[in-house]
Design an enzyme around this catalytic site. Structure first.
Site, mmCIF file in Angstrom:
data_model
loop_
_atom_site.group_PDB
_atom_site.id
_atom_site.type_symbol
_atom_site.label_atom_id
_atom_site.label_comp_id
_atom_site.label_asym_id
_atom_site.label_seq_id
_atom_site.Cartn_x
_atom_site.Cartn_y
_atom_site.Cartn_z
ATOM 1 N N ASP A 166 0.763 -1.243 0.000
ATOM 2 C CA ASP A 166 0.000 0.000 0.000
ATOM 3 C C ASP A 166 0.799 1.301 0.000
ATOM 4 O O ASP A 166 0.445 2.238 -0.690
ATOM 5 C CB ASP A 166 -0.948 0.022 1.207
ATOM 6 C CG ASP A 166 -1.815 -1.234 1.290
ATOM 7 O OD1 ASP A 166 -1.720 -2.087 0.388
ATOM 8 O OD2 ASP A 166 -2.578 -1.349 2.246
ATOM 9 N N GLU A 390 3.137 -9.629 11.356
ATOM 10 C CA GLU A 390 2.767 -9.218 9.998
ATOM 11 C C GLU A 390 4.035 -8.877 9.209
ATOM 12 O O GLU A 390 4.161 -9.267 8.049
ATOM 13 C CB GLU A 390 1.837 -8.002 10.110
ATOM 14 C CG GLU A 390 1.162 -7.594 8.812
ATOM 15 C CD GLU A 390 0.254 -6.387 9.003
ATOM 16 O OE1 GLU A 390 0.227 -5.808 10.112
ATOM 17 O OE2 GLU A 390 -0.435 -6.012 8.034
HETATM 18 C C1 2M8 Z 1 -2.744 -4.486 3.975
HETATM 19 O O1 2M8 Z 1 -3.672 -3.682 3.271
HETATM 20 C C2 2M8 Z 1 -4.922 -3.277 3.861
HETATM 21 C C3 2M8 Z 1 -5.766 -2.717 2.730
HETATM 22 O O2 2M8 Z 1 -6.016 -3.720 1.788
HETATM 23 C C4 2M8 Z 1 -4.751 -2.277 4.983
HETATM 24 O O3 2M8 Z 1 -3.659 -1.753 5.191
HETATM 25 O O4 2M8 Z 1 -5.744 -2.015 5.673
HETATM 26 C C5 2M8 Z 1 -1.680 -4.923 2.949
HETATM 27 O O5 2M8 Z 1 -0.543 -5.425 3.590
HETATM 28 C C6 2M8 Z 1 -2.261 -5.946 1.991
HETATM 29 O O6 2M8 Z 1 -1.255 -6.492 1.184
HETATM 30 C C7 2M8 Z 1 -2.989 -7.066 2.704
HETATM 31 O O7 2M8 Z 1 -3.665 -7.851 1.768
HETATM 32 C C8 2M8 Z 1 -3.998 -6.539 3.740
HETATM 33 C C9 2M8 Z 1 -4.590 -7.638 4.615
HETATM 34 O O8 2M8 Z 1 -3.573 -8.423 5.169
HETATM 35 O O9 2M8 Z 1 -3.366 -5.583 4.600
#
Ligand code: 2M8
Length: 417
Positions: A166, A390
């Protein structure tokens, strides 16, 4: 407790009956590319659950073929932003019967489906898994080709969230022209579950929300009105890898199709993103044609393709001072020497487990067996030691972001098998 027992316990805890949440607090819904990575882990425990994980996502497919970034659990709508109430997907043309986001995520699903099938072909055949998965995956790839691909032959993302990485430095320049959503207060439920210094900034969130609202308000129409349209190397490399997997799935089903040729066309188009001076692939702003001159882990992901013509240079970059394979923790998400580098903030430096898993695959594919094995061992060790974080500080391995993160457990489990 062994790695295996701890990973299983985590996945069971994050399982919600048909799919696995990425993390119970921070991400309480189903995420698209997470589910593909998570299914790759589940296949060693329950082929059936691994199949259901992907099938849950397919049941949220839009009529134009898109697989949504997020499938929402309406009972948790206050716990994540932007949620179902923001997207109001039922009012958008072609939306599925369940609430979802209108954006997409990187296309790693066909690759995952093939790996899931192979883990237990008998159970897969008994449940008719590939027969049901194949048309959904073909429709998904058709969406990317028909609605997201221009004359370059590359698929573009219309939002940083679609890249899965992101706040990568790749998006700094394309985002600079994007206005910020005019909100008094940016809703940040994420900060209840992770340190603010580990997450994107409020300014970035205002831009994310502006872009998402504009895309929604244009009926998610892919009509060229998007203020952000970027070609990302990892998205396109995963698309090509998944297209090859679709070819194998078609073969299993006795279907004749031209997936290998399509994969080759995407791989050829990727050469437009090659930056000789940086020794890696980079993103390209599809609106201005400008290459985004940053070394990020996304630019190394084309190494998952066996025929990639730049393998020697990419391996050199992976081993060199920007990523320091073998010396840094796993593979940093961005160049550790760049002015934009940050040890904590998300995709601007910390090391992630999914990209390390991709680099294990890449190293194996290019004959670097020893480094592949060593990286795989590090994934397992750090996953367990960090409480399945994470992401990690790329030098100290301190846990960053949330803990008990599903793809960390699933991919460590996969490398353990
Ligand atoms: C993160 O993205 C989400 C939005 O999609 C967020 O920050 O709220 C990213 O690391 C993405 O790659 C990942 O799919 C998601 C859920 O783990 O989190």
């Amino acid at each position: 407790m062994t790695l295996e027992a701890a990973a299983i316990r985590l996945l069971v805890r994050n399982w919600r009956g048909r799919y696995t949440v990425p993390a119970g607090g921070l991400y309480p819904h189903q995420w698209s590319w997470d589910s593909a990575f998570i299914a790759i882990g589940w296949r060693h425990l329950s082929a059936r659950r691994a199949q259901q994980e992907l099938e849950s996502l397919f049941s949220a497919q839009w009529s134009d073929g898109r697989l949504p970034q997020i499938v929402f659990d309406p009972s948790r709508d206050d716990d994540y932003s932007p949620g179902a109430a923001f997207w109001r997907s039922a009012e958008l043309p072609g939306s599925p019967p369940v609430p979802t986001a209108g954006l997409v995520q990187p296309p790693n699903h066909a690759w995952a489906a093939l790996l899931v099938h192979r883990a237990d072909p008998r159970e897969s055949r008994r449940r008719g898994f590939l027969e049901r998965a194949y048309p959904a995956l073909v429709a998904w790839h058709t969406y990317l080709r028909d609605r997201r691909t221009d004359a370059s032959g590359l698929a573009h993302v219309v939002h940083p969230w679609e890249s899965g990485m992101d706040n990568s430095p790749f998006w700094d320049e394309p985002l600079s022209a994007v206005p910020e959503a005019g909100l008094d207060r940016v809703p940040r439920p994420d900060l209840e579950h992770a340190a603010a210094t580990d997450r994107p900034s409020d300014t970035e969130y205002r831009k994310y929300l502006h872009l998402a609202a504009a895309y929604r308000d244009a009926g998610v129409a892919d009509d060229g009105s998007e203020q952000f349209r970027v070609h990302d190397p990892a998205v396109n490399a995963l698309w090509a890898r998944s297209e090859l997997a679709l070819g194998e799935i078609a073969g299993e089903l006795g279907e004749r199709a031209d997936h290998d040729e399509r994969a080759q066309r995407i791989a050829d188009a990727l050469e437009r993103l090659w930056h000789p001076g940086l020794g890696c692939y980079v993103a390209r702003d599809a609106r201005t044609g400008r290459l985004q001159e940053h070394r990020t882990v996304s630019g190394l992901v084309p190494l998952i393709l066996s025929g990639v013509p730049r393998a020697p240079e990419l391996l050199e970059t992976l081993r060199g001072p920007s990523f320091r394979l073998g010396t840094s923790v796993l593979v940093p998400s961005a160049d550790v020497q760049a002015p934009t580098f940050d040890t904590s903030r998300y995709w601007r430096g910390p090391s992630w487990f999914n990209t390390a898993w991709l680099m294990v695959e890449a190293l194996e594919r290019h004959g670097a067996e020893h480094e592949a094995r060593s990286l795989a061992r590090d994934v397992i060790t750090h996953a367990e030691a960090s409480g399945f974080a994470e992401y990690l500080h790329p030098f100290t391995a301190a846990a960053r972001g949330t803990r008990a993160f599903s793809w960390t457990a699933a991919l460590a489990l996969d490398l353990h098998h």
